[in-house]
Scaffold this active site. Structure first.
Site, PDB file in Angstrom:
ATOM      1  N   GLU A  96     -23.488   8.277  -1.689  1.00 20.08           N
ATOM      2  CA  GLU A  96     -23.758   9.685  -2.035  1.00 20.08           C
ATOM      3  C   GLU A  96     -22.683  10.089  -3.027  1.00 20.08           C
ATOM      4  OE1 GLU A  96     -26.204  11.626  -1.126  1.00 20.08           O
ATOM      5  OE2 GLU A  96     -27.110  10.503   0.526  1.00 20.08           O
ATOM      6  N   CYS A 132     -20.855  18.799  -3.918  1.00 16.55           N
ATOM      7  CA  CYS A 132     -21.544  17.817  -4.774  1.00 16.55           C
ATOM      8  C   CYS A 132     -22.820  18.410  -5.354  1.00 16.55           C
ATOM      9  CB  CYS A 132     -21.857  16.561  -3.983  1.00 16.55           C
ATOM     10  SG  CYS A 132     -22.787  16.887  -2.486  1.00 16.55           S
TER      11      CYS A 132
HETATM   12  P1  NDP Z   1     -13.289   9.773  -4.408  1.00 15.59           P
HETATM   13  O1  NDP Z   1     -14.343   8.877  -4.927  1.00 15.59           O
HETATM   14  O2  NDP Z   1     -12.023   9.897  -5.141  1.00 15.59           O
HETATM   15  O3  NDP Z   1     -12.886   9.334  -2.907  1.00 15.59           O
HETATM   16  C1  NDP Z   1     -13.829   9.237  -1.864  1.00 15.59           C
HETATM   17  C2  NDP Z   1     -13.241   8.383  -0.758  1.00 15.59           C
HETATM   18  O4  NDP Z   1     -13.101   7.043  -1.200  1.00 15.59           O
HETATM   19  C3  NDP Z   1     -11.861   8.836  -0.295  1.00 15.59           C
HETATM   20  O5  NDP Z   1     -11.739   8.649   1.096  1.00 15.59           O
HETATM   21  C4  NDP Z   1     -10.972   7.869  -1.048  1.00 15.59           C
HETATM   22  O6  NDP Z   1      -9.720   7.714  -0.453  1.00 15.59           O
HETATM   23  C5  NDP Z   1     -11.782   6.600  -0.947  1.00 15.59           C
HETATM   24  N1  NDP Z   1     -11.448   5.576  -1.921  1.00 15.59           N
HETATM   25  C6  NDP Z   1     -10.743   5.688  -3.084  1.00 15.59           C
HETATM   26  N2  NDP Z   1     -10.696   4.478  -3.710  1.00 15.59           N
HETATM   27  C7  NDP Z   1     -11.376   3.610  -2.937  1.00 15.59           C
HETATM   28  C8  NDP Z   1     -11.694   2.214  -3.050  1.00 15.59           C
HETATM   29  N3  NDP Z   1     -11.302   1.486  -4.096  1.00 15.59           N
HETATM   30  N4  NDP Z   1     -12.427   1.650  -2.079  1.00 15.59           N
HETATM   31  C9  NDP Z   1     -12.853   2.367  -1.022  1.00 15.59           C
HETATM   32  N5  NDP Z   1     -12.582   3.680  -0.855  1.00 15.59           N
HETATM   33  C10 NDP Z   1     -11.863   4.293  -1.794  1.00 15.59           C
HETATM   34  O7  NDP Z   1     -14.019  11.176  -4.212  1.00 15.59           O
HETATM   35  P2  NDP Z   1     -13.364  12.548  -3.866  1.00 15.59           P
HETATM   36  O8  NDP Z   1     -12.673  12.464  -2.540  1.00 15.59           O
HETATM   37  O9  NDP Z   1     -12.596  13.003  -5.061  1.00 15.59           O
HETATM   38  O10 NDP Z   1     -14.653  13.485  -3.650  1.00 15.59           O
HETATM   39  C11 NDP Z   1     -15.248  14.206  -4.671  1.00 15.59           C
HETATM   40  C12 NDP Z   1     -16.505  13.500  -5.139  1.00 15.59           C
HETATM   41  O11 NDP Z   1     -17.394  13.316  -4.049  1.00 15.59           O
HETATM   42  C13 NDP Z   1     -17.283  14.309  -6.153  1.00 15.59           C
HETATM   43  O12 NDP Z   1     -17.704  13.472  -7.190  1.00 15.59           O
HETATM   44  C14 NDP Z   1     -18.484  14.796  -5.378  1.00 15.59           C
HETATM   45  O13 NDP Z   1     -19.599  15.066  -6.157  1.00 15.59           O
HETATM   46  C15 NDP Z   1     -18.710  13.669  -4.426  1.00 15.59           C
HETATM   47  N6  NDP Z   1     -19.476  14.130  -3.288  1.00 15.59           N
HETATM   48  C16 NDP Z   1     -20.793  13.739  -3.171  1.00 15.59           C
HETATM   49  C17 NDP Z   1     -21.564  14.205  -2.126  1.00 15.59           C
HETATM   50  C18 NDP Z   1     -23.010  13.796  -1.979  1.00 15.59           C
HETATM   51  O14 NDP Z   1     -23.586  14.032  -0.928  1.00 15.59           O
HETATM   52  N7  NDP Z   1     -23.635  13.189  -2.971  1.00 15.59           N
HETATM   53  C19 NDP Z   1     -21.020  15.140  -1.141  1.00 15.59           C
HETATM   54  C20 NDP Z   1     -19.646  15.475  -1.369  1.00 15.59           C
HETATM   55  C21 NDP Z   1     -18.913  14.978  -2.407  1.00 15.59           C
HETATM   56  P3  NDP Z   1      -8.498   8.687  -0.891  1.00 15.59           P
HETATM   57  O15 NDP Z   1      -9.030  10.081  -0.986  1.00 15.59           O
HETATM   58  O16 NDP Z   1      -7.580   8.533   0.211  1.00 15.59           O
HETATM   59  O17 NDP Z   1      -8.058   8.173  -2.233  1.00 15.59           O
END
Ligand code: NDP
Length: 519
Positions: free
Chosen positions: A255, A289
């Site tokens: 997502e 999102c």
């Molecule tokens: P990120 O992609 O930066 O991070 C998401 C998660 O992935 C965090 O827990 C992060 O850890 C983790 N992560 C980071 N790098 C890795 C890796 N290499 N492998 C595995 N996990 C990893 O997203 P954001 O937290 O910035 O969230 C915002 C984004 O989420 C926006 O683009 C938004 O649109 C999307 N979103 C989509 C939704 C949907 O339903 N389609 C709903 C809500 C949000 P850490 O934070 O600790 O770095």
């Protein structure tokens, strides 16, 4: 209990893994004040592996409870969450900088609703299916499709809805009989630890639901051990998650981001459309999102729409969230996000956009971006093409519905979308032409509450869906079982190959599929 104490108590629930020396502690900060609200472990790959091992050991016992047993436990967890709602909301507000209203409705309400929804529907969606096969070769044979849990599901979540977008995705996985390991964002990990505390309090088997805290590396390590990954986050990280999962052919559901368009036609209820645009561009400081990220308005009502939006946005109250009813727009949760938002606004202004409200970072110790309305925008600007994920509403004048549809579809994303018109048939026709995975007529975002229907993105907004039958079957592997009750000792076509049998099959094939249909 303070958030810090809570983090420590709940971290202990991760058992042996958490007892090892963590690499370092991650400080959790209140984005509205800059104050520290707790610390969590930054778990390494070995710790993650130990948590997954414990989840694996817990899974058979959890599955053995059956649908009713698991639903009963999740109902108890729901009651626990409601009884502890003040703590839950307090932590959501403190680690996310969001308003208590958003914490209650966007996070707590959704998961409470979802706990009941999956508790009631999982057994129907996952019931064995008797398949009536069309094949004449299988006459008299019974074919059943069953859905069984994959084992351990990893759920990696973002920081914008720490309950909905992390534990919320664990609910169907748990109801399917999997154990789940959550990896919340390092920015907002405390809520997930509180849920783990609740799971222990209501007597869920140790390991059925656990939390691996840490940064991106911790999430990457989780992918290496689990049987399925659900990821919510940015498109950039989603790609990395999918590539990593591909190494073990681990199934993924993604997502991702969005750039959701709203179309307002000449005959729309302008007051409703303006309220929807303001609400869903500014709620949670635009960090949703499926937020309204861009609006296309037919020229006949453009001026009235803009002036209504400007009036409403100018009256929004922004600040440190406190008691309910005091603040409309809270803080920006993730430090780098505020710079992305500002970059989009600056880029738009440099290319000729006008700022009608807001347009800059707000003063103060916390991280706030002023609710912003932009006009004079076009598709050369980042604010119309890349995900802004902040309290910014760009409004563009269009000649007609055709131009609006063309611009709405001029995107690499495809999550949600909306169209406002009093002509419902026209609205539906336009909705069907929008490339997004979801579309609303005279509404926005609330389609997410229809948990019976799939919600997912197209193109760079994701892969797979939440909600509906597919939203739980993705946490299962299917097994097809064929039962032959009255089989002859030897079936036609078995060895030894005979000329006469081949002839019969050939005749049959010509008879069945070789003739031209009449009419
Ligand atoms: P990120 O992609 O930066 O991070 C998401 C998660 O992935 C965090 O827990 C992060 O850890 C983790 N992560 C980071 N790098 C890795 C890796 N290499 N492998 C595995 N996990 C990893 O997203 P954001 O937290 O910035 O969230 C915002 C984004 O989420 C926006 O683009 C938004 O649109 C999307 N979103 C989509 C939704 C949907 O339903 N389609 C709903 C809500 C949000 P850490 O934070 O600790 O770095």
């Amino acid at each position: 209990m303070s958030a810090l104490e809570n983090a420590e108590v709940a971290t202990k629930q991760n058992g042996a893994a958490a007892e090892q020396q963590p690499r370092e502690r991650i400080a959790v900060e209140n984005p509205a004040t800059g104050e520290n609200v707790g610390y969590v472990d930054d778990m390494d790959a070995a710790q993650v592996a130990a948590i997954v091992d414990r989840a694996l050991a817990a899974q058979p016992g959890w599955e053995a409870l059956g649908f009713e047993g698991r639903a009963a436990k999740l109902r108890e967890l729901r009651r626990w969450l409601v009884e502890n709602r003040r703590r839950v909301i307090d932590i959501l507000v403190k680690e996310g900088g969001k308003t208590p209203e958003d914490a209650m409705l966007g996070d707590l309400w959704y998961v409470c609703d979802s706990l009941g929804f999956w508790g009631k529907t999982a057994h129907k969606y996952l019931a064995d299916e008797r398949v009536r096969t069309h094949s004449p070769m299988l006459l008299g044979k019974k074919v059943i499709v069953r859905h069984r849990p994959v084992g351990v599901v990893g759920v990696i979540g973002p920081w914008n809805y720490p309950l909905t977008n992390t534990f919320g995705d664990a609910i169907p996985a748990l109801m399917a009989g999997n154990s789940v390991v959550l990896k919340p964002s390092e920015v907002t990990p405390l809520t997930s630890l509180l849920v783990a505390e609740g799971a222990e309090a209501v007597g869920m088997p140790n390991g059925a639901l656990s939390v691996a805290t840490g940064a991106g590396d911790t999430g990457a390590a989780l992918i290496d051990h689990v049987d399925m990954i659900h990821f919510t986050g940015s498109t950039r990280t989603g790609r990395k998650v999918m590539a990593r999962a591909a190494e073990r052919l681990t199934p993924v559901s993604l997502e991702l981001g969005g750039k959701d368009p709203m179309i307002v036609l000449d005959d729309a209820d302008l007051e409703r459309a303006a309220n929807m645009a303001v609400q869903w561009a500014m709620a949670n400081s635009g960090q949703i999102c499926m937020a309204v990220e861009r609006v296309y308005v037919e020229e006949g009502v453009y001026d009235r729409f803009v002036s209504s939006v400007v009036d409403k946005v100018s009256r929004l109250r922004q600040g440190e969230p406190g008691e309910p009813g005091t603040v409309d727009v809270g803080a920006m949760t993730f430090p780098p996000q505020i710079d992305i938002v500002d970059r989009h606004v600056r880029d738009a202004v440099d290319k000729g956009a006008q700022v009608l409200v807001g347009g800059k970072k707000a003063e103060g110790p916390g991280r706030f971006y002023e609710p912003t309305v932009l006009t004079g925008v076009d598709h050369t600007m980042d604010v119309m093409r890349d995900e802004t994920f902040g309290p910014v509403l760009p409004i563009m004048k269009v000649r007609d519905a055709e131009e609006a549809v063309r611009l709405a579809n001029d995107t690499r994303y495809g999550l949600n979308s909306s169209v406002f018109t009093r002509d419902l048939a026209k609205g539906e026709r336009i909705a069907r032409r929008l490339g997004a995975g979801n579309a609303c007529v005279n509404d926005a975002l609330m389609n997410y509450m229809a948990q019976e229907a799939p919600f997912g993105g197209t193109n760079e907004s994701g892969l797979g869906v939440r909600h509906g039958p597919q939203g739980i079957r993705k946490y299962c592997s299917s097994q097809t079982i064929m039962v032959t009750r009255f089989g002859p000792k030897r079936e036609p076509g078995m060895f030894p190959n005979k000329r006469v049998t081949a002839k019969v099959f050939e005749r049959l094939m010509v008879l069945l599929w070789g003739r031209r249909r009449r009419g």
